[in-house]
Enzyme design. Structure first.
Site, short mmCIF file in Angstrom:
data_model
loop_
_atom_site.label_atom_id
_atom_site.label_comp_id
_atom_site.label_asym_id
_atom_site.label_seq_id
_atom_site.Cartn_x
_atom_site.Cartn_y
_atom_site.Cartn_z
N THR A 23 29.25 -14.67 -19.26
CA THR A 23 28.08 -15.42 -19.73
C THR A 23 27.41 -14.77 -20.93
O THR A 23 26.43 -15.29 -21.46
CB THR A 23 27.04 -15.61 -18.60
OG1 THR A 23 26.70 -14.32 -18.06
CG2 THR A 23 27.57 -16.50 -17.50
N GLY A 24 27.93 -13.62 -21.37
CA GLY A 24 27.40 -12.96 -22.57
C GLY A 24 27.99 -13.56 -23.84
O GLY A 24 28.83 -14.45 -23.79
N ARG A 58 27.28 -11.35 -12.97
CA ARG A 58 26.39 -11.02 -11.85
C ARG A 58 25.70 -12.24 -11.27
O ARG A 58 25.38 -12.29 -10.10
CB ARG A 58 25.31 -10.03 -12.32
CG ARG A 58 25.45 -8.64 -11.75
CD ARG A 58 24.48 -7.70 -12.40
NE ARG A 58 24.65 -7.69 -13.85
CZ ARG A 58 23.88 -7.03 -14.68
NH1 ARG A 58 22.86 -6.35 -14.22
NH2 ARG A 58 24.10 -7.04 -15.97
N THR A 102 30.95 -6.38 -20.57
CA THR A 102 29.67 -6.29 -19.87
C THR A 102 29.21 -4.85 -19.89
O THR A 102 30.00 -3.93 -20.08
CB THR A 102 29.81 -6.78 -18.41
OG1 THR A 102 28.51 -6.83 -17.81
CG2 THR A 102 30.69 -5.85 -17.59
N GLN A 106 34.80 -3.45 -24.50
CA GLN A 106 33.86 -3.63 -25.60
C GLN A 106 32.90 -2.43 -25.66
O GLN A 106 32.21 -2.15 -24.69
CB GLN A 106 33.05 -4.90 -25.35
CG GLN A 106 32.02 -5.22 -26.40
CD GLN A 106 32.68 -5.73 -27.64
OE1 GLN A 106 33.46 -6.67 -27.59
NE2 GLN A 106 32.38 -5.13 -28.76
N LYS A 115 27.45 2.85 -31.57
CA LYS A 115 26.75 4.00 -31.00
C LYS A 115 27.74 5.15 -30.79
O LYS A 115 27.37 6.32 -30.70
CB LYS A 115 26.08 3.60 -29.67
CG LYS A 115 25.00 4.57 -29.20
CD LYS A 115 24.01 3.88 -28.27
CE LYS A 115 24.64 3.51 -26.94
NZ LYS A 115 24.68 4.63 -25.98
N TYR A 155 30.11 5.06 -23.60
CA TYR A 155 31.30 4.56 -24.30
C TYR A 155 32.46 5.56 -24.15
O TYR A 155 33.61 5.18 -23.92
CB TYR A 155 31.02 4.36 -25.79
CG TYR A 155 30.07 3.25 -26.14
CD1 TYR A 155 29.65 2.31 -25.20
CD2 TYR A 155 29.59 3.12 -27.44
CE1 TYR A 155 28.78 1.28 -25.56
CE2 TYR A 155 28.73 2.09 -27.80
CZ TYR A 155 28.32 1.18 -26.85
OH TYR A 155 27.48 0.16 -27.21
N SER A 181 22.77 -12.27 -22.71
CA SER A 181 23.12 -10.97 -23.27
C SER A 181 21.85 -10.12 -23.34
O SER A 181 20.82 -10.57 -23.84
CB SER A 181 23.71 -11.13 -24.67
OG SER A 181 24.93 -11.82 -24.60
#
Length: 376
Positions: free
Chosen positions: A14-15, A42, A86, A125, A129, A164, A195
């Site tokens: 859904t993002g 979620r 996510t 993803q 950063k 990450y 998001s």
């Protein structure tokens, strides 16, 4: 052994990138296809989300291993590819590391548990950063050691905790039985009300509130970013890179930057945004400090009025626009630019014109009834 048609599980469907991935995978000409596509998140999707593009929607909490096991076990003998788009995010990076690692570990553990598990590839993803360090950490962000832009994938890790890095190490630990690819985006532009950090929704809600109450649409950043270069990542380009890496042998076990391939100054971007959001362009004023977080703190009720007036899907400002995440990005003292050379060398040639992209996504957000349209 006959070749199995690929089956995707898009975690975070859904993002912004999740929605673009589901749409890309269901295209008749999608690489590696035809795909069967499961989407996971979620919470169940609201009416703005086109669930019909999925072969199945699974609501589960990846932090909870028991819930993940119960919900994903029925598809463990089907899923060939996990698309991981996510994350959970707080200011404390050690917490981010623990939570995000356990989420991915829980999902992979269930899907590998089937004796006949066909799982072959995981895409993850992440973002820039990776090269900048903890820009959101209230203590560490004041004296960051960053890499010199343009950022490239061979730059060593920085001496900071970063979830990450942890996710990269986790997926690398599954090789050689499962391959992986890492996708480092810039600022993502796409369409979603789910998001956590969505630049388009922040900018659109800010402009709509300024227009509604008669405030100037002022740039919340500094002179440096106003005049220097930045880049963005179109969610559609990102989705295509995920799919490409998932089915291209040469791209296995590699990390790739993913941006649109062009650059802009925030001054030129602010001119465009003023035009598409139908507000007056305001030049940067250095003399007066401008705190957008403070300005927007009490504007939740104004957004409620806008939602009501324009018949939008019911959203709450604090859930769709995280201005705390926007401020560091527009106050960098370096050019936020990534190199796409490695990606091109490996054969991924997709790109987007960022300004055209902005116009398309704004139109899509209006069509999805997430932001107001002022056309009569």
């Amino acid at each position: 052994m006959e070749h199995q048609s690929p089956v995707a599980l898009v975690v975070g469907v859904t993002g912004m990138v999740g929605l673009s991935l589901a749409e890309a995978l269901k295209q008749p000409d999608c690489l590696g296809g035809p795909w069967k596509v499961y989407g996971g998140a979620r919470h169940s999707p609201d009416e703005w989300f086109p669930s019909s593009i999925l072969d199945g929607f699974i609501t589960f909490d990846a932090v909870n291993s028991a819930d993940t096991h119960a919900k994903l076990l029925p598809i463990a003998n089907e899923v060939t590819h996990i698309f991981w788009v996510t994350f959970q995010f707080v200011e404390d990076e050690e917490v981010n590391i623990t939570v995000n690692k356990s989420m991915l570990h829980n999902v992979v553990t269930v899907l590998k548990s089937s004796p006949s598990s066909p799982l072959t590839h995981i895409t993850v993803q992440t973002g820039t950063k990776h090269y900048m360090g903890p820009i959101y950490d209230p203590v560490r962000s004041n004296k960051l050691i960053c890499h010199e832009p343009p950022f490239n994938e061979n730059m060593p890790r920085l001496p900071y905790p970063n979830f990450y890095y942890t996710l990269e190490d986790l997926v690398a630990s599954y090789t050689p039985s499962i391959t992986y690819s890492i996708h480092r985006s810039s600022l993502i532009i796409g369409a979603s009300s789910r998001s956590a950090i969505n630049a388009m929704m922040m900018l659109a809600t800010y402009a709509a509130i300024c227009r509604h109450v008669g405030l100037p649409f002022r740039y919340p950043g500094n002179r440096y970013t106003w005049e220097h270069f930045c880049d963005m990542s179109d969610a559609g380009v990102l989705a295509k890179q995920h799919v490409w890496a998932g089915v291209t042998k040469k791209a296995k076990n590699q990390a790739f930057n993913c941006t649109n391939g062009d650059i802009f100054t925030w001054k030129s971007m602010w001119m465009l945004l003023s035009e598409v959001f139908d507000v007056e362009f305001v030049e940067l004023d250095d003399k007066e400090e401008f705190d957008i977080i403070e300005l927007m703190r009490d504007k939740g009720e104004v957004w409620d009025l806008i939602v009501e007036k324009y018949g939008l899907h019911k959203t709450k400002l604090k859930e769709i626009a995280c201005f705390e995440a926007m401020v560091p990005v527009v106050r960098f003292e370096f050019q936020h630019v990534s190199s796409m050379n490695k990606s091109k060398d490996y054969g991924f040639l997709e790109y987007a014109d960022t300004f055209k992209s902005i116009k398309l996504w704004v139109a899509k957000l209006r069509e999805m009834k997430l932001i107001p349209s002022y056309q009569q």
